[in-house]
Design an enzyme around this catalytic site. Structure first.
Site, PDB file in Angstrom:
ATOM      1  N   SER A  47      10.210 -16.379  33.002  1.00  0.00           N
ATOM      2  CA  SER A  47      10.448 -16.085  31.597  1.00  0.00           C
ATOM      3  C   SER A  47       9.360 -16.787  30.797  1.00  0.00           C
ATOM      4  CB  SER A  47      11.823 -16.629  31.192  1.00  0.00           C
ATOM      5  OG  SER A  47      11.987 -16.663  29.785  1.00  0.00           O
ATOM      6  N   TYR A 100      18.655 -22.996  31.477  1.00  0.00           N
ATOM      7  CA  TYR A 100      17.797 -21.833  31.689  1.00  0.00           C
ATOM      8  C   TYR A 100      16.324 -22.235  31.715  1.00  0.00           C
ATOM      9  CZ  TYR A 100      16.181 -16.978  31.073  1.00  0.00           C
ATOM     10  OH  TYR A 100      15.577 -15.746  31.219  1.00  0.00           O
TER      11      TYR A 100
END
Length: 258
Positions: free
Chosen positions: A140, A153
Site C-alpha cells: 500500500s 495496517y
C-alpha cells in the site's frame, strides 16, 4: 504481456483487487487459483473466469498454516506447479492506538504478514526446483507513508517491504523474483468500509474523508482503480529478468512519489 500457461495463486481473489488480477492473468493466458476465505464466492469467481481449465477455487484462511499448505498443494496437484504468488488477502481495522484492541492488532498482522509468510513458504517449494517464479505482495502507499488510526495496517504494510526484499535476495539463486505493489486508495468494499469509520473517528463528514483524507494528496483527486493494479500485477508477473526484483511499485495518482 503474456503468461503462457503459467499458474498463479492469488489470495483474497474472490472480489476486489484480487479478483481483477486473476481476471487479467487469465486474459493473458495464465491459469489461476482463487484462494479465499469465502469458498462459495471463490467458486463463483473461478467459474466466471473460465472454470476448471483456467481457474479453480480453494478455501484458504491465510493465517492458518494447515489451510495454506493444503490450498497450495491442491493448486499444484491440479495445475502441476505454482509459478506466481500474489499475496493479496487483507482487511482493515481503524482505531487510535490507545483504543486499539490487541486482538484486532494480532488479527491484522496475522492476515497481512503471517499470511504472506505462510504463502511464500508453501509456494517456493514449487518455484525453487523449477528455477523460476514471481512473488508479488500487495502492499500500500501505507508501506511508505503513515496515516492516523492505522497503526496495525501501516506496520503490516511496512513489514511486507522487508519480506519482499529478503525474498529477492534468498530467491535470486533459484530464479525467483519478488516485488511489492503499493496502491493508493482503490474504491473497493475495504475502502468503502473505512469511509464512515474514519468520519466518525475524525469527526468530519464522509465527503471530507474522501476528498481530504483519502485523495487530498493525489495530483488529480482520483481513486486508483482495480484495473490499474491488475495491469501492474501482470507487468511484474510477466517480467523476464531480475532487473526489478526487490522493488516496490507505487500506483497512487501521485499521492506517494519515491
Amino acid at each position: 504481456m503474456k503468461l503462457d500457461g503459467k499458474v498463479a495463486l492469488v489470495t483474497g481473489a474472490a472480489s476486489g483487487i484480487g479478483h481483477q488480477i486473476a481476471r487479467r492473468y487469465v486474459e493473458a493466458g495464465g491459469r489461476v487459483v482463487i484462494a479465499d476465505l469465502n469458498i462459495d464466492a471463490a467458486t463463483a469467481a473461478a467459474k466466471e473466469l473460465g472454470g476448471a481449465k483456467d481457474a479453480i477455487a480453494v478455501a484458504m484462511d491465510v493465517s492458518n498454516e494447515d489451510q495454506v499448505n493444503a490450498g497450495v498443494e491442491k493448486a499444484a496437484a491440479t495445475f502441476g506447479t505454482i509459478d506466481i504468488l500474489v499475496s493479496n488477502a487483507g482487511i482493515q481495522i481503524v482505531h487510535p492506538i490507545e483504543e486499539f484492541p490487541f486482538a484486532a492488532w494480532k488479527k491484522m498482522l496475522g492476515i497481512h504478514l503471517d499470511g504472506a509468510f505462510l504463502c511464500t513458504k508453501a509456494c517456493v517449494k514449487y518455484m525453487y526446483p523449477q528455477k523460476s517464479g514471481s512473488l508479488i505482495y500487495m502492499g500500500s502507499v501505507h508501506s511508505h507513508e503513515a496515516s492516523p488510526l492505522k497503526s496495525a495496517y501501516v506496520t503490516a504494510k511496512h513489514g511486507l517491504l522487508g519480506l519482499s526484499r529478503t525474498m529477492a535476495k534468498e530467491g535470486a539463486k533459484h530464479g525467483v523474483r519478488s516485488n511489492v505493489i503499493c496502491p493508493g486508495f482503490v474504491r473497493t468494499p475495504l475502502v468503502d468500509k473505512q469511509i464512515p469509520e474514519q468520519a466518525k473517528e475524525l469527526g468530519i463528514s464522509e465527503d471530507r474523508v474522501i476528498k481530504e483524507v483519502m485523495l487530498g494528496d493525489t495530483v488529480d483527486g482520483e481513486f486508483t482503480t482495480v484495473d490499474d493494479i491488475a495491469d501492474v500485477a501482470l507487468f511484474l508477473a510477466a517480467f523476464k529478468t531480475n532487473a526489478l526484483t526487490g522493488q516496490s511499485i507505487t500506483a497512487s495518482h501521485g499521492w506517494y512519489m519515491g
